[in-house]
Each structure stands twice: as structure tokens, then as C-alpha cells.
Design a protein around this motif. Structure first.
Motif, PDB file in Angstrom:
ATOM      1  N   ASP A  90      35.842  35.526  29.654  1.00  0.00           N
ATOM      2  CA  ASP A  90      37.244  35.423  30.034  1.00  0.00           C
ATOM      3  C   ASP A  90      37.311  35.308  31.561  1.00  0.00           C
ATOM      4  N   MET A 149      39.856  35.181  33.542  1.00  0.00           N
ATOM      5  CA  MET A 149      41.037  35.761  34.185  1.00  0.00           C
ATOM      6  C   MET A 149      40.700  36.931  35.105  1.00  0.00           C
ATOM      7  N   PRO A 150      39.888  37.910  34.682  1.00  0.00           N
ATOM      8  CA  PRO A 150      39.569  38.994  35.626  1.00  0.00           C
ATOM      9  C   PRO A 150      38.852  38.484  36.869  1.00  0.00           C
ATOM     10  N   LEU A 151      37.979  37.487  36.705  1.00  0.00           N
ATOM     11  CA  LEU A 151      37.285  36.919  37.858  1.00  0.00           C
ATOM     12  C   LEU A 151      38.284  36.224  38.778  1.00  0.00           C
ATOM     13  N   ASP A 152      39.229  35.475  38.183  1.00  0.00           N
ATOM     14  CA  ASP A 152      40.250  34.808  38.997  1.00  0.00           C
ATOM     15  C   ASP A 152      41.100  35.837  39.731  1.00  0.00           C
ATOM     16  N   ARG A 153      41.465  36.913  39.030  1.00  0.00           N
ATOM     17  CA  ARG A 153      42.257  37.968  39.675  1.00  0.00           C
ATOM     18  C   ARG A 153      41.470  38.603  40.812  1.00  0.00           C
ATOM     19  N   SER A 154      40.173  38.854  40.581  1.00  0.00           N
ATOM     20  CA  SER A 154      39.372  39.461  41.647  1.00  0.00           C
ATOM     21  C   SER A 154      39.251  38.532  42.837  1.00  0.00           C
ATOM     22  N   LYS A 188      42.526  38.652  44.643  1.00  0.00           N
ATOM     23  CA  LYS A 188      42.647  39.926  45.357  1.00  0.00           C
ATOM     24  C   LYS A 188      41.731  39.938  46.578  1.00  0.00           C
ATOM     25  N   GLN A 189      40.523  39.383  46.424  1.00  0.00           N
ATOM     26  CA  GLN A 189      39.589  39.316  47.549  1.00  0.00           C
ATOM     27  C   GLN A 189      40.152  38.437  48.658  1.00  0.00           C
TER      28      GLN A 189
END
Length: 186
Positions: free
Chosen positions: A94, A96-101, A104-105
Motif C-alpha cells: 500500500d 499511501m503510508p509511504l506517500d504520507r511519509s 510529511k518529510q
């Protein structure tokens, strides 16, 4: 006499074979993943060009049937293992968490850069103020030295006038000194 030839593809990847009850389950040996049993032996009657071969039968306990038997089941017909594994990985991953991170970064990096610029501006401001304070301090020191010189000159002048008045008018000087005593020097 019939001989069967096993089909081995040129570049094949290992796949999970379905296990049937009663078949041998390999166990790892000393952590190296090797089987601690010897391979099954072929009957003496079955040979091809002088080399012994093995043809599985319904009563033998082999790992699986020949490749032609496996393909006739239709389990692997038309399946590209690389595409299959890619689909499995895409389905299990998934993003999405990588995109969110990453977002955020990037946001944190931007905020950090803004704070760094603000810090540099404040540092430059502090340096300008310090330079101004040093200039004011140096000017104040010059002014204080000038005032000290003026006070010393004035004190010498007053002392000289007092001495002249004491010599010229001694009685009036003592009377005035009694009424108005001299201030204590600090």
C-alpha cells in the motif's frame, strides 16, 4: 515398453507444489535446507540409452508427478510466475503510508529550512545590534573620560579658589566653612 521423459524448462522458478496425503515432507537438515534421504531408485527394467531413469507410479512415494502430469491438471497452464508475483506484491503493498511519509518529510524539511532562514536573519540582526552596542559603548567611554577630565579640572579650580579665599579672608573663610561644611569625597 514405454519410457517417459520429464520436461524441464530452461529457466524456471521454484513454485509451491500442492502436497497430497502420504507424500514425503522434506525437512531441513542442519539449517541448509537439504533432504536427509536418498532419491528413489528406478526399477531395473526401466532404462533409456543405458542410464537408469525413474518413472513415478501410483504406488510410489514421490515428491510430485512428471511435468506433463502437472501441466495436464491445468494448475500452471498459462500462468506467468513473474506477472503473478508482481500482482501479489502490488496487491500487498500500500503506497499511501509511504506517500504520507514523503509529504510529511517534505513539509518538515520546508519548515526546517524556514526556521533556518529565520535563525540566520535573527543572527544577522543580533550582530548588527551588537555592533551598534559596541559603537555606543565606545562613544560612552569617550564621553565618560571627557567628563572625568572636566571634573578633575573643575575640582582643581575649586580647590585653588578655596586656598586663595582662605589666605585672603581667613576669618570669613572659617565662619563659612563652619556653616557649610565641605562634602565628603567618595
Amino acid at each position: 515398453m514405454s519410457t517417459a521423459h520429464a520436461y524441464y524448462p530452461a529457466a524456471s522458478l521454484p513454485i509451491n507444489m500442492p502436497q497430497k496425503p502420504g507424500y514425503y515432507q522434506p525437512t531441513p537438515h542442519h539449517g541448509y535446507g537439504r533432504i536427509s534421504a536418498s532419491p528413489p531408485e528406478a526399477p531395473e527394467s526401466v532404462t533409456t540409452s543405458g542410464v537408469a531413469s525413474y518413472e513415478p507410479s501410483a504406488t510410489s512415494s514421490s515428491y510430485a508427478g512428471s511435468a506433463s502430469e502437472y501441466e495436464s491438471n491445468g494448475a500452471a497452464a498459462g500462468v506467468d510466475l513473474i506477472d503473478y508475483m508482481n500482482e501479489r506484491v502490488q496487491g500487498s503493498f500500500d503506497p499511501m503510508p509511504l506517500d504520507r511519509s514523503l509529504a510529511k518529510q517534505a513539509q518538515t524539511s520546508g519548515e526546517l529550512n524556514a526556521k533556518h532562514r529565520e535563525l540566520l536573519e535573527l543572527q544577522a540582526l543580533a550582530q548588527r545590534r551588537l555592533a551598534g552596542a559596541r559603537t555606543n559603548f565606545a562613544q560612552g567611554m569617550r564621553t565618560a573620560k571627557e567628563v572625568q577630565k572636566d571634573l578633575q579640572w573643575t575640582q582643581k579650580r575649586v580647590h585653588a579658589l578655596n586656598e586663595r579665599a582662605a589666605r585672603k579672608y581667613p576669618t570669613e573663610y572659617r565662619t563659612a566653612q563652619g556653616q557649610y561644611p565641605a562634602p565628603v569625597d567618595y
